[in-house]
Design an enzyme around this catalytic site. Sequence first.
Site, PDB file in Angstrom:
ATOM      1  N   ASP A 100       0.922  -1.029   0.497  1.00  0.00           N
ATOM      2  CA  ASP A 100      -0.272  -0.364   0.016  1.00  0.00           C
ATOM      3  C   ASP A 100       1.264   0.459  -0.459  1.00  0.00           C
ATOM      4  OD1 ASP A 100       1.317   0.428   2.729  1.00  0.00           O
ATOM      5  OD2 ASP A 100      -0.862  -0.327   3.576  1.00  0.00           O
ATOM      6  N   HIS A 107       4.996   5.807  13.051  1.00  0.00           N
ATOM      7  CA  HIS A 107       5.467   6.712  12.106  1.00  0.00           C
ATOM      8  C   HIS A 107       3.973   6.982  10.987  1.00  0.00           C
ATOM      9  CE1 HIS A 107       5.110   2.707   9.909  1.00  0.00           C
ATOM     10  NE2 HIS A 107       4.304   3.069   8.957  1.00  0.00           N
ATOM     11  N   GLU A 139      -2.479   5.301   2.954  1.00  0.00           N
ATOM     12  CA  GLU A 139      -2.658   3.915   2.096  1.00  0.00           C
ATOM     13  C   GLU A 139      -3.570   2.547   1.451  1.00  0.00           C
ATOM     14  OE1 GLU A 139      -0.844   5.155   4.822  1.00  0.00           O
ATOM     15  OE2 GLU A 139       1.644   5.110   4.564  1.00  0.00           O
ATOM     16  N   GLU A 183       0.049  -9.182  -1.483  1.00  0.00           N
ATOM     17  CA  GLU A 183      -0.361  -8.646   0.022  1.00  0.00           C
ATOM     18  C   GLU A 183      -1.626  -7.443  -1.126  1.00  0.00           C
ATOM     19  OE1 GLU A 183       0.295  -5.293   2.759  1.00  0.00           O
ATOM     20  OE2 GLU A 183       1.740  -7.551   4.001  1.00  0.00           O
ATOM     21  N   HIS A 220      11.778   5.413  13.779  1.00  0.00           N
ATOM     22  CA  HIS A 220      11.436   5.550  12.569  1.00  0.00           C
ATOM     23  C   HIS A 220      12.432   6.827  11.780  1.00  0.00           C
ATOM     24  CE1 HIS A 220      10.244   6.022   8.562  1.00  0.00           C
ATOM     25  NE2 HIS A 220       9.305   5.543   8.496  1.00  0.00           N
ATOM     26  N   ARG A 264       1.521   8.507   8.420  1.00  0.00           N
ATOM     27  CA  ARG A 264       1.108   9.669   8.308  1.00  0.00           C
ATOM     28  C   ARG A 264      -0.014  10.061   9.161  1.00  0.00           C
ATOM     29  NH1 ARG A 264       4.177   9.641   3.965  1.00  0.00           N
ATOM     30  NH2 ARG A 264       5.003  10.998   2.840  1.00  0.00           N
TER      31      ARG A 264
HETATM   32  C1  UD1 Z   1       6.454   5.207   4.266  1.00  0.00           C
HETATM   33  C2  UD1 Z   1       4.923   4.757   3.966  1.00  0.00           C
HETATM   34  C3  UD1 Z   1       4.301   3.566   5.091  1.00  0.00           C
HETATM   35  C4  UD1 Z   1       4.490   2.910   4.930  1.00  0.00           C
HETATM   36  C5  UD1 Z   1       6.107   3.368   5.647  1.00  0.00           C
HETATM   37  C6  UD1 Z   1       7.203   2.261   6.622  1.00  0.00           C
HETATM   38  C7  UD1 Z   1       3.355   5.973   2.034  1.00  0.00           C
HETATM   39  C8  UD1 Z   1       3.277   7.217   1.551  1.00  0.00           C
HETATM   40  N1  UD1 Z   1       4.442   6.039   3.130  1.00  0.00           N
HETATM   41  O1  UD1 Z   1       5.748   6.275   4.905  1.00  0.00           O
HETATM   42  O2  UD1 Z   1       2.937   3.273   4.107  1.00  0.00           O
HETATM   43  O3  UD1 Z   1       3.423   2.160   6.495  1.00  0.00           O
HETATM   44  O4  UD1 Z   1       7.143   3.785   4.436  1.00  0.00           O
HETATM   45  O5  UD1 Z   1       8.385   2.662   7.254  1.00  0.00           O
HETATM   46  O6  UD1 Z   1       4.024   5.457   1.427  1.00  0.00           O
HETATM   47  N2  UD1 Z   1      13.769   8.349   5.570  1.00  0.00           N
HETATM   48  C9  UD1 Z   1      14.660   8.855   5.937  1.00  0.00           C
HETATM   49  N3  UD1 Z   1      15.353   7.134   5.757  1.00  0.00           N
HETATM   50  C10 UD1 Z   1      15.000   6.554   5.760  1.00  0.00           C
HETATM   51  C11 UD1 Z   1      13.193   6.222   5.449  1.00  0.00           C
HETATM   52  C12 UD1 Z   1      12.814   7.424   5.411  1.00  0.00           C
HETATM   53  O7  UD1 Z   1      15.064   9.960   6.171  1.00  0.00           O
HETATM   54  O8  UD1 Z   1      15.752   5.167   5.028  1.00  0.00           O
HETATM   55  C13 UD1 Z   1      13.076   9.796   6.212  1.00  0.00           C
HETATM   56  C14 UD1 Z   1      13.166  10.577   5.070  1.00  0.00           C
HETATM   57  O9  UD1 Z   1      13.402  12.589   5.531  1.00  0.00           O
HETATM   58  C15 UD1 Z   1      11.381  10.687   4.589  1.00  0.00           C
HETATM   59  C16 UD1 Z   1      11.060  10.493   5.395  1.00  0.00           C
HETATM   60  O10 UD1 Z   1      11.530   9.773   6.757  1.00  0.00           O
HETATM   61  O11 UD1 Z   1      11.321  11.620   4.089  1.00  0.00           O
HETATM   62  C17 UD1 Z   1       9.435   9.752   5.819  1.00  0.00           C
HETATM   63  O12 UD1 Z   1       9.165   8.985   4.900  1.00  0.00           O
HETATM   64  P1  UD1 Z   1       8.010   8.074   3.962  1.00  0.00           P
HETATM   65  O13 UD1 Z   1       8.589   6.903   3.032  1.00  0.00           O
HETATM   66  O14 UD1 Z   1       7.409   9.401   2.901  1.00  0.00           O
HETATM   67  O15 UD1 Z   1       6.937   8.443   4.750  1.00  0.00           O
HETATM   68  P2  UD1 Z   1       6.980   7.050   5.696  1.00  0.00           P
HETATM   69  O16 UD1 Z   1       6.214   6.995   7.264  1.00  0.00           O
HETATM   70  O17 UD1 Z   1       8.574   6.077   6.450  1.00  0.00           O
HETATM   71  N1  UDP Z   2      11.054  -2.976  11.275  1.00  0.00           N
HETATM   72  C1  UDP Z   2      12.608  -3.276  11.127  1.00  0.00           C
HETATM   73  N2  UDP Z   2      13.422  -2.424  11.817  1.00  0.00           N
HETATM   74  C2  UDP Z   2      13.317  -1.628  13.413  1.00  0.00           C
HETATM   75  C3  UDP Z   2      11.497  -1.566  12.964  1.00  0.00           C
HETATM   76  C4  UDP Z   2      10.137  -1.634  12.337  1.00  0.00           C
HETATM   77  O1  UDP Z   2      13.028  -3.517  11.176  1.00  0.00           O
HETATM   78  O2  UDP Z   2      12.535  -0.982  13.888  1.00  0.00           O
HETATM   79  C5  UDP Z   2      10.640  -3.789  10.778  1.00  0.00           C
HETATM   80  C6  UDP Z   2       8.856  -4.588  11.148  1.00  0.00           C
HETATM   81  O3  UDP Z   2       9.320  -5.746  11.870  1.00  0.00           O
HETATM   82  C7  UDP Z   2       8.118  -5.365  10.485  1.00  0.00           C
HETATM   83  C8  UDP Z   2       8.158  -4.041   9.562  1.00  0.00           C
HETATM   84  O4  UDP Z   2       9.217  -3.388   9.138  1.00  0.00           O
HETATM   85  O5  UDP Z   2       8.631  -6.423   9.437  1.00  0.00           O
HETATM   86  C9  UDP Z   2       6.779  -2.581   9.354  1.00  0.00           C
HETATM   87  O6  UDP Z   2       8.167  -1.715   9.095  1.00  0.00           O
HETATM   88  P1  UDP Z   2       6.704  -0.324   9.422  1.00  0.00           P
HETATM   89  O7  UDP Z   2       6.687  -0.251  11.069  1.00  0.00           O
HETATM   90  O8  UDP Z   2       8.158   0.997   8.613  1.00  0.00           O
HETATM   91  O9  UDP Z   2       5.366  -0.113   7.735  1.00  0.00           O
HETATM   92  P2  UDP Z   2       4.287  -0.484   8.441  1.00  0.00           P
HETATM   93  O10 UDP Z   2       4.267  -2.780   8.263  1.00  0.00           O
HETATM   94  O11 UDP Z   2       3.342  -0.351   9.223  1.00  0.00           O
HETATM   95  O12 UDP Z   2       4.199  -0.468   6.677  1.00  0.00           O
END
Ligand code: UD1
Ligand code: UDP
Length: 371
Positions: free
Chosen positions: A95, A207, A131, A117, A240, A209
């Site tokens: 998603d 984490h 999502e 999924e 996160h 949004r």
């Molecule tokens: C994204 C997904 C969400 C998923 C989550 C898993 C979308 C809209 N959201 O949300 O569905 O649950 O990933 O974690 O697709 N950042 C870093 N390094 C990283 C990752 C993120 O610095 O490795 C920071 C960056 O500043 C980035 C911000 O996190 O701009 C947000 O990342 P983003 O992918 O937009 O949103 P998530 O909340 O991670």
């Molecule tokens: N996870 C990880 N390290 C962390 C936090 C989560 O490996 O510090 C793993 C967790 O076990 C799961 C996945 O990341 O498999 C979930 O990711 P996240 O919560 O970022 O996204 P979501 O599942 O909500 O989309």
Amino acid sequence: MKVLLVFGTRPEAIKMCPLILELKKHKEIECKVCLTGQHREMLRQVMDAFEIQEDYNLDIMREHQTLTTITTDVLIGIGDILEQEKPDIVLVHGDTTTSFAAALAAFYRQIPVGHVEAGLRTGNIYSPFPEEMNRLLTGRLATYHFAPTKRNEENLQRENVVNHVYVTGNTVMDAFKTTVTSEYEFHDSCLKEVDYKNKRVITVTAHRRENLGIPLQNICYAIKRLAEEYTDIEFVYPVHLNPVVRETAYAILENIPRVKLVEPLDVLDMHNLLARSYMVMTDSGGLQEEAPFLGKPVLVMRTETERPEAVDAGTVKVVGVDQEKIYCTAKLLLDESDEYLKMAHAVSPYGDGHASERIVNILEKISMNRE
Ligand code: UD1
Ligand code: UDP
């Protein structure tokens, strides 16, 4: 058959890597991997853990990125790769905005999309946001739907998506079976210091949004109250990398006794931390699937879930984002052993660890029918 897998965030990677490993066992299938790089460090951690090298990385991540930039960067970036590789099928996962934009890019070139999924729904397009809509739209764009559970299949049927829907289980279970070991030694130095024998460890993540701002503050204040009240618990909260999340978490929880704020953990550390935890408090989707498998109660700090199976099985409770409600429900599980034991039984409604095999078998059949 040439299969191109496109993904970009940590959870997609954790759930696609087992499928890549399975695809690589089948010499008749050519498998290419394109990362969008929606995540950077958190994605790299997973690729390294599974020892998988991608073929392409669009590397689109920006600090404070928006849904629009993710969508447009993926849509534009993936186009060239589709032109170059001309895959027979594009596989996307779940998603995220990466998944939706990659599916749209494939659709524009009339390349069939397989949605791994598929079919999870809350029914509320604003929760989880964006999502729920990403998953819905990806489902519309996809030709093949790999649904983890029967319930997910029924969700698709209700939307008149009835062709090429396969119930496979969730690939996260495939990964999971091999990560947890009894003699495991943590990589993260903070995790090595936790007193797993004498403390009740509570794993926390947040984490989403829609939780940024007041809801995340409520979550952090509830954790602070619990940590101050109970001397026999230890919170471990891998924060996160989203700067907005970090600002709130560190402002409220830094230097609070019995709260360890740690950097994102690699998946091996994470799964083994779950295995040694008393319970989990989270807004994550993936953790709602993983913790029940280990018999760990989960409090979901969201207003609804697209994963009701474990709620029905009794191991997950959706507690919302009100500070008092989170605090009181966690307290109940800490004080009342009957309440705790009612939730602490292992269930695995999301699969048996063979989802990737099923998906690859289906892909082979699809390939034969096309020849
Ligand atoms: C994204 C997904 C969400 C998923 C989550 C898993 C979308 C809209 N959201 O949300 O569905 O649950 O990933 O974690 O697709 N950042 C870093 N390094 C990283 C990752 C993120 O610095 O490795 C920071 C960056 O500043 C980035 C911000 O996190 O701009 C947000 O990342 P983003 O992918 O937009 O949103 P998530 O909340 O991670
Ligand atoms: N996870 C990880 N390290 C962390 C936090 C989560 O490996 O510090 C793993 C967790 O076990 C799961 C996945 O990341 O498999 C979930 O990711 P996240 O919560 O970022 O996204 P979501 O599942 O909500 O989309």
